[in-house]
Each structure stands twice: as C-alpha cells, then as structure tokens.
Write a protein that holds these residues in place. Structure first.
Motif, PDB file in Angstrom:
ATOM      1  N   ILE A 174      17.579  58.510  72.519  1.00  0.00           N
ATOM      2  CA  ILE A 174      18.328  58.844  71.101  1.00  0.00           C
ATOM      3  C   ILE A 174      18.346  59.427  70.347  1.00  0.00           C
ATOM      4  O   ILE A 174      18.738  61.186  70.528  1.00  0.00           O
ATOM      5  CB  ILE A 174      18.950  57.495  70.711  1.00  0.00           C
ATOM      6  CG1 ILE A 174      19.883  56.528  71.140  1.00  0.00           C
ATOM      7  CG2 ILE A 174      20.467  57.891  70.088  1.00  0.00           C
ATOM      8  CD1 ILE A 174      20.684  55.198  70.305  1.00  0.00           C
TER       9      ILE A 174
ATOM     10  N   ASN B 179      20.690  49.481  67.496  1.00  0.00           N
ATOM     11  CA  ASN B 179      18.565  49.539  67.650  1.00  0.00           C
ATOM     12  C   ASN B 179      18.457  48.847  66.746  1.00  0.00           C
ATOM     13  O   ASN B 179      17.266  48.080  67.065  1.00  0.00           O
ATOM     14  CB  ASN B 179      18.676  50.056  69.006  1.00  0.00           C
ATOM     15  CG  ASN B 179      19.318  50.020  69.998  1.00  0.00           C
ATOM     16  OD1 ASN B 179      18.988  49.270  70.908  1.00  0.00           O
ATOM     17  ND2 ASN B 179      20.330  51.181  70.508  1.00  0.00           N
TER      18      ASN B 179
ATOM     19  N   HIS C  84      15.286  52.342  73.609  1.00  0.00           N
ATOM     20  CA  HIS C  84      16.960  53.146  73.681  1.00  0.00           C
ATOM     21  C   HIS C  84      17.025  54.317  71.634  1.00  0.00           C
ATOM     22  O   HIS C  84      17.291  54.974  71.773  1.00  0.00           O
ATOM     23  CB  HIS C  84      17.098  52.470  73.461  1.00  0.00           C
ATOM     24  CG  HIS C  84      18.063  51.562  74.986  1.00  0.00           C
ATOM     25  ND1 HIS C  84      18.967  50.605  75.032  1.00  0.00           N
ATOM     26  CD2 HIS C  84      18.075  51.911  76.386  1.00  0.00           C
ATOM     27  CE1 HIS C  84      18.787  50.167  76.518  1.00  0.00           C
ATOM     28  NE2 HIS C  84      18.151  51.161  76.988  1.00  0.00           N
TER      29      HIS C  84
ATOM     30  N   GLN D  90      27.433  59.959  67.472  1.00  0.00           N
ATOM     31  CA  GLN D  90      27.124  58.511  68.345  1.00  0.00           C
ATOM     32  C   GLN D  90      25.970  57.904  68.359  1.00  0.00           C
ATOM     33  O   GLN D  90      25.319  57.224  68.167  1.00  0.00           O
ATOM     34  CB  GLN D  90      27.605  58.958  69.947  1.00  0.00           C
ATOM     35  CG  GLN D  90      26.854  57.998  71.163  1.00  0.00           C
ATOM     36  CD  GLN D  90      26.749  58.863  72.056  1.00  0.00           C
ATOM     37  OE1 GLN D  90      26.362  60.168  72.042  1.00  0.00           O
ATOM     38  NE2 GLN D  90      27.656  58.853  73.786  1.00  0.00           N
TER      39      GLN D  90
ATOM     40  N   ASN E 270      23.656  59.508  76.094  1.00  0.00           N
ATOM     41  CA  ASN E 270      23.542  57.777  75.051  1.00  0.00           C
ATOM     42  C   ASN E 270      24.542  57.005  75.215  1.00  0.00           C
ATOM     43  O   ASN E 270      24.684  55.845  74.472  1.00  0.00           O
ATOM     44  CB  ASN E 270      23.634  59.027  74.084  1.00  0.00           C
ATOM     45  CG  ASN E 270      22.162  59.970  73.785  1.00  0.00           C
ATOM     46  OD1 ASN E 270      21.344  59.468  74.231  1.00  0.00           O
ATOM     47  ND2 ASN E 270      22.577  60.279  73.268  1.00  0.00           N
TER      48      ASN E 270
ATOM     49  N   GLY F 100      24.270  54.411  67.934  1.00  0.00           N
ATOM     50  CA  GLY F 100      23.255  53.589  68.337  1.00  0.00           C
ATOM     51  C   GLY F 100      22.039  53.829  67.888  1.00  0.00           C
ATOM     52  O   GLY F 100      21.463  52.613  67.766  1.00  0.00           O
TER      53      GLY F 100
ATOM     54  N   THR G  87      23.720  53.084  73.024  1.00  0.00           N
ATOM     55  CA  THR G  87      24.110  52.994  72.615  1.00  0.00           C
ATOM     56  C   THR G  87      25.079  51.671  72.484  1.00  0.00           C
ATOM     57  O   THR G  87      25.287  51.170  71.471  1.00  0.00           O
ATOM     58  CB  THR G  87      25.296  54.061  72.142  1.00  0.00           C
ATOM     59  OG1 THR G  87      24.955  54.846  72.151  1.00  0.00           O
ATOM     60  CG2 THR G  87      26.422  53.755  70.188  1.00  0.00           C
TER      61      THR G  87
END
Length: 305
Positions: free
Chosen positions: A53, A19, A49, A11, A270, A15, A274
């Motif tokens: 993460i 991003n 973000h 994940q 998250n 993500g 994501t």
C-alpha cells in the motif's frame, strides 16, 4: 488535491491502519502464545500488504524520500521494484494460505492429511522460496524503470509523476508478460481449487452434523462462517487482481500512459490489501472476543469514574 488523490489517500490510510492492527495482533500471538501456522502466514501477509500500500501510493513514498538526499532514478527503481515484488508476494502468500487451510481442515482419510503435522516444518522453506522467486522474477524492473527524462515520450512510458518505463525489445516484453501470466494463472487456479475443496469439505461436514445443531447454532456455525470468509477472500482477490493485471498489461503492451487510468489501477491494486484485514478482523473470534473484553473493561472503568 484532486478527488482521485483524496480517495487513494483515504484508501491507503484505512488499509495501513487495519493491517497495522492485524500485524500487532499476530505478532503478539506469535510471541506470547502458541501460534497456528495460519497465524504466521497471516502475519507475513499483513506486512506485505502494508509495504504494498505504501509503495503503491506515490504521494506517501515521495514525501518520505524527499528527506533523503537520493537521486530520483534510484527512488524510481526502488519504488517500482518493491511494488512488483510485493505484488508477486501477495498472490503467492494468499495462495499459500489457501493451500495450508485446505491441508489443515482435510479429513484424516484424505491424501493431504499426512501433511497436517508437517506444516510448521515446511513454513520457513516456503517463505524463503517465495521471497527468492519473486525477488529474482522482478529483478528486470531495475533495468527498465527509472526517473522520467527528456527523451521522446514514445521511447518511455510514464507510470507516475516522476517515474517511467524505458523501452525494451518486443520479444523480451512479450516473454516477461507470458511468464507473469503463466505464474498468475497457476497460482490463482491452485487457489480456486483448494478453496473449492475447502468449501466442499465444510458443506459436507455441515450436512453430516446438521442434526447436532440447534437453529440458533446453525445460523452462526463455524462451518458457515469459514465458508463465507473463504469465498469472500477468494472472489475479492481474483476479481481485483485480474482487473489490475489487465489494466497494467494493456498499458505496457500499448505503451500508453494516462494519469486517470494509472490512478484507477492503483486504487484497484490496493482494494484487496485494504479489505483483507477488515474481513479477517470481522471473522476472527479471538479478535472479536478481545474487542468485547476491552469494551467491558472500559465500561467498568467509566462506571467507577
């Protein structure tokens, strides 16, 4: 490595990559083109973000820290503080994005119309206020988080393999939690209100101009796509944010630590950072057209070779 760790790392990898792609895209737009106010906010959001993460995935962060000769207490305080700041910034920037979108698409007869041409003027001030507020609001974590010690486990609560929260006065703990809930309720309420306002405007505009569209255009109209994107972003944010908030608040109030619960909390935390870039990538025509253009060029090069 456990199944939960594999899921969390997958994940996090997805993500960060999504991003990073958006961050490069928006940076290019800002530096080489005339960016919209939404582009600047979205660029800011993608950066937040990415940091959220990385700090929310302990394995990555502690691997980075291992190469640095820094005490575990400082690492824990830094990680926990940055995570809380980024979490607060995420909800603030998402709310800001929703408000600016509402102002942008508001009709000329509305009260919000007078702010349309002042968006860029207020942008820097809004960013400075949001950052200052969240840095100050999360500063108490510097004093109440640190490396796990040999104290009785009833006097501290582990929040990761290496870090824990230290005890604080129940009144202070309740006051901090009440303030956090008040902030989040206000921001989520404002976000829902502006999103509902945008949906009403788009639906009304669609009905007024329905006779101008053919069936094929109506099926993929910009109004319909914008409405679906807004609803999807708002619903996903509200659901994931409050699920994670309930889990973390319950753990702090009950002063209980469970590794599985904490892993689930990190996964939920998250989810939004994501899926947000994936939604933005699939709904931004500029990115879609850029990808199609790159596919066309690569196809032509392949044919020549």
């Amino acid at each position: 490595m456990s199944s939960l760790s594999i899921v969390l790392n997958f994940q996090a990898g997805l993500g960060v990559l999504a991003n990073m792609f958006l961050l490069v895209f928006y940076t290019f737009i800002i530096l080489c083109h005339r960016p919209k106010p939404m582009d600047m906010i979205s660029c800011h959001q993608t950066f937040i973000h990415i940091v959220l993460i990385i700090t929310g995935t302990d394995i990555w962060l502690w691997d980075i820290f291992e190469s640095l000769n820094i005490g575990n207490d400082f690492k824990c305080k830094t990680n926990f503080f940055i995570t809380r700041v980024m979490r607060g910034l995420s909800i603030c920037i998402t709310c800001l994005l929703s408000v600016f979108q509402a102002v942008t698409i508001s009709p000329s007869s509305s009260l919000l119309a007078k702010f349309k041409y002042k968006l860029k003027k207020y942008m820097i001030s809004a960013f400075l206020f949001i950052w200052s507020f969240n840095l100050l609001f999360s500063s108490h974590h510097i004093f109440h988080a640190g490396a796990f010690t040999n104290m009785s486990e009833t006097n501290q609560m582990k929040v990761s393999k290496f870090c824990s929260l230290f005890p604080m006065n129940y009144i202070i703990r309740a006051l901090i939690l009440t303030t956090a809930i008040s902030r989040d309720v206000f921001l989520v309420g404002l976000m829902l209100a502006t999103s509902a306002y945008m949906v009403i405007i788009l639906v009304r505009h669609k009905r007024q101009h329905k006779h101008l569209h053919s069936l094929s255009h109506l099926r993929a109209s910009p109004e319909k796509r914008a409405t679906q994107t807004i609803l999807l972003l708002v619903v996903s944010f509200v659901v994931t944010y409050w699920v994670e908030f309930i889990i973390s608040s319950t753990a702090v109030l009950l002063w209980m630590y469970d590794p599985v619960t904490m892993s689930v909390q990190k996964f939920v935390m998250n989810v939004y950072p994501t899926i947000t870039p994936l939604i933005q990538i699939s709904s931004d025509n500029r990115i879609i057209n850029m990808v199609k253009h790159m596919q066309f060029i690569s196809h032509q090069i392949f044919k020549k070779t």
